[in-house]
Write an enzyme that holds these catalytic residues in place. Structure first.
Site, short mmCIF file in Angstrom:
data_model
loop_
_atom_site.label_atom_id
_atom_site.label_comp_id
_atom_site.label_asym_id
_atom_site.label_seq_id
_atom_site.Cartn_x
_atom_site.Cartn_y
_atom_site.Cartn_z
N PRO A 54 0.87 -1.27 0.02
CA PRO A 54 0.04 0.22 -0.18
C PRO A 54 0.86 1.34 0.23
CG PRO A 54 -0.54 -1.47 1.77
CD PRO A 54 0.73 -1.99 1.19
N GLU A 55 2.30 1.14 0.14
CA GLU A 55 3.05 2.27 0.17
C GLU A 55 3.82 2.42 -1.11
OE1 GLU A 55 4.62 3.18 4.16
OE2 GLU A 55 3.42 1.53 4.78
N MET A 56 5.17 2.07 -1.16
CA MET A 56 5.96 2.08 -2.18
C MET A 56 5.83 1.04 -3.27
SD MET A 56 8.83 4.24 -0.07
CE MET A 56 10.13 4.74 -1.45
#
Length: 338
Positions: free
Chosen positions: A140-142
């Site tokens: 969900p981030e990088m």
């Protein structure tokens, strides 16, 4: 002559009261950021990853480099923006392909994170070096597989040379990438007027801020918000009493503990709480008093505490945005659609 004597008496009394307040704050576990660079270095350094200029400079470049994300658009600074209080000022951490954190967790500030006892809201990382590896790889981030992140760095000659100087006896791995970023993050310390006050400057706080500090101690906020970071410890959290517990499904670590948010620069880091549910600092103060202390504060008490928080706005380190080295034909290309 009498007027002068009374004025001197008033000044002396004020100084004594300030001294008593500073000592009272320290007796409740509040600690200042040291003024002496040598003492500060001992606090922020990691014996397992000793700070060097080479590590810090490399870590700064990696911190700002969006090529460590799958899309080539997201860097550490995206969610922990050093220009906006060290966080992103939105309710829920948002990453690759506009995905929100699945537990509706808010991005905490990176400023002064070195003083936290644990990292992440559930405390699963022991230090900044370990924490730095997480968002790079998290979907969900990088959303960057570690092998791909390493390939990006290895494909750029300038980075290879910088790693040789920073980590002469180590290979380029996701771990050394994390160590470099963590080293840079350890320097993001923001001393404030509150520190000046505890370090002996009795005029560093305004009378209203001093009254707010007294209120902060008296009502019990200091029970959790203590230490150098006015937070950073893992404590049990009464989710069943929290007004916004239904926003997201986060319930802390296995013992139901949550990392206490730092109050340093708190007026710059809205929205508040682990799930980013209010932008109103005064509402946040009242909710925390009701949730964790079982108290309903008066408006005067809330206003006083909010006024004290102004003294926690720290001096930010001057960060010059780095010019990143060019990609090469071997650098993995951005992936935007999956």
């Amino acid at each position: 002559m009498l007027k002068k004597s009374l004025a001197l008496l008033s000044i002396t009394t004020s100084m004594l009261l300030a001294q008593d307040l500073a000592n009272l704050a320290k007796s409740y576990g509040l600690k200042p950021i040291p003024k002496e660079k040598s003492k500060l270095l001992k606090l922020i350094d990691n014996p397992k990853n000793p700070l060097t200029d080479e590590k810090i400079e490399l870590g700064k470049m990696l911190y700002f480099d969006p090529r460590l994300s799958k899309s080539g658009l997201i860097s550490c600074n995206t969610c922990h923006n050093l220009a906006t209080g060290g966080d992103d000022n939105i309710p829920v951490a948002t990453g690759h392909m506009w995905r929100h954190n699945p537990h509706h967790l808010n991005s905490p500030t990176v400023y002064n994170a070195v003083f936290n006892k644990r990292q992440f809201w559930d405390g699963r990382s022991p230090d900044l070096e370990d924490q730095a590896m997480g968002p790079i790889q998290a979907a969900p981030e990088m959303d960057m597989p570690k092998e791909r992140a390493v390939a990006v760095v290895k494909s750029i000659p300038e980075y290879r040379e910088m790693f040789k100087k920073a980590f002469p006896n180590e290979k380029i791995t996701i771990k050394t990438i994390g160590k470099a970023i963590g080293a840079f993050e350890r320097t993001l310390v923001t001393p404030s007027r509150f520190d000046d006050f505890l370090n002996g400057d009795k005029n560093a706080l305004t009378p209203k801020e001093k009254e707010g500090l007294k209120t902060f101690i008296k009502v019990g906020c200091v029970a959790c918000h203590n230490g150098i970071n006015l937070g950073g410890e893992m404590v049990p959290f009464p989710f069943n009493k929290y007004k916004y517990a239904n926003v997201g499904d986060f319930r802390g670590d296995k013992q139901g503990r949550v990392k206490v948010a730092t109050l340093r620069n708190v007026l710059e880091t809205a929205p508040y709480f682990y799930n980013g549910t209010t932008y109103d600092i005064k509402e946040a103060i009242q909710i925390m008093a009701q949730t964790t202390l079982g108290k309903t504060l008066t408006q005067k008490q809330i206003d006083a505490i909010a006024t004290f928080f102004k003294a926690l706005e720290g001096k930010k380190p001057k960060i010059e945005y780095p010019m990143l080295p060019n990609s090469t034909n071997k650098t993995p290309k951005p992936i935007l659609d999956k």
